[in-house]
Scaffold this motif. Structure first.
Motif, PDB file in Angstrom:
ATOM      1  N   TYR A  23      35.440  -1.848  51.862  1.00 34.89           N
ATOM      2  CA  TYR A  23      34.184  -1.665  51.138  1.00 34.89           C
ATOM      3  C   TYR A  23      33.997  -0.177  50.839  1.00 34.89           C
ATOM      4  CZ  TYR A  23      29.167  -1.210  50.392  1.00 34.89           C
ATOM      5  OH  TYR A  23      27.946  -0.893  49.874  1.00 34.89           O
ATOM      6  N   ARG A  24      33.697   0.123  49.593  1.00 35.24           N
ATOM      7  CA  ARG A  24      33.415   1.502  49.214  1.00 35.24           C
ATOM      8  C   ARG A  24      31.948   1.581  48.810  1.00 35.24           C
ATOM      9  NH1 ARG A  24      36.053   4.172  44.101  1.00 35.24           N
ATOM     10  NH2 ARG A  24      34.577   2.757  43.166  1.00 35.24           N
ATOM     11  N   PRO A  25      31.106   2.189  49.662  1.00 37.95           N
ATOM     12  CA  PRO A  25      29.690   2.263  49.315  1.00 37.95           C
ATOM     13  C   PRO A  25      29.459   3.128  48.080  1.00 37.95           C
ATOM     14  CG  PRO A  25      30.124   3.461  51.354  1.00 37.95           C
ATOM     15  CD  PRO A  25      31.408   2.828  50.929  1.00 37.95           C
ATOM     16  N   THR A  26      28.620   2.641  47.203  1.00 41.99           N
ATOM     17  CA  THR A  26      28.269   3.378  45.995  1.00 41.99           C
ATOM     18  C   THR A  26      26.893   2.916  45.524  1.00 41.99           C
ATOM     19  OG1 THR A  26      28.886   3.880  43.714  1.00 41.99           O
ATOM     20  CG2 THR A  26      29.451   1.687  44.514  1.00 41.99           C
ATOM     21  N   THR A  27      26.210   3.776  44.831  1.00 39.38           N
ATOM     22  CA  THR A  27      24.921   3.402  44.245  1.00 39.38           C
ATOM     23  C   THR A  27      25.047   3.229  42.733  1.00 39.38           C
ATOM     24  OG1 THR A  27      24.287   5.736  44.111  1.00 39.38           O
ATOM     25  CG2 THR A  27      23.553   4.513  46.053  1.00 39.38           C
ATOM     26  N   ARG A  28      26.259   3.050  42.242  1.00 42.36           N
ATOM     27  CA  ARG A  28      26.497   2.831  40.809  1.00 42.36           C
ATOM     28  C   ARG A  28      25.786   1.542  40.379  1.00 42.36           C
ATOM     29  NH1 ARG A  28      29.740   0.352  37.091  1.00 42.36           N
ATOM     30  NH2 ARG A  28      30.443   1.664  35.402  1.00 42.36           N
TER      31      ARG A  28
END
Length: 100
Positions: free
Chosen positions: A19-24
Motif C-alpha cells: 500500500y502506498r499512502p497518497t492523498t491524490r
C-alpha cells in the motif's frame, strides 16, 4: 473517482501487496487516528469523518482558509461538502503524527 488532471503515478512495487499512502484525488484515503477536542470522547479514524456520499476537505492548521472556502462553496452551490482542520486545539487532533 474525480481526477485532478495529472497522470496516475506508476507503482514500482506490486500494488496488491504494498500500500502506498497518497492523498491524490480518487485514491483510497490514508488511515490515521484522530483525537477529538473533548478528550473524553473516543478516537476516530480519518475514514470515519470522510465520505458518506459527500466530498470532504481535510487540512492542517495552516490550511484553515481552505476549510473556510469549502464551507462557503458548499453553501453557495448547495453541494454536500464538509471540511475539517486537523491539528492542535482544533476539532480533530493528529494523535500519533500519522496524518502529518
Amino acid at each position: 473517482m474525480v481526477a485532478d488532471g495529472t497522470e496516475l503515478p506508476v507503482d514500482e512495487r506490486d500494488a496488491e501487496l504494498y500500500y502506498r499512502p497518497t492523498t491524490r484525488p480518487g485514491s483510497r484515503l490514508p488511515h490515521a487516528w484522530l483525537g477529538l477536542a473533548d478528550p473524553r470522547e473516543p478516537s476516530v479514524s480519518t475514514h470515519d469523518i470522510c465520505g458518506h456520499g459527500r466530498f470532504t476537505v481535510l487540512t492542517g492548521i495552516n490550511g484553515a482558509k481552505w476549510a473556510d472556502a469549502a464551507k462557503r462553496v458548499a453553501e453557495e452551490l448547495g453541494i454536500p461538502l464538509t471540511a475539517h482542520v486537523i491539528g492542535p486545539e482544533q476539532e480533530y487532533e493528529d494523535l500519533y503524527g500519522d496524518w502529518a
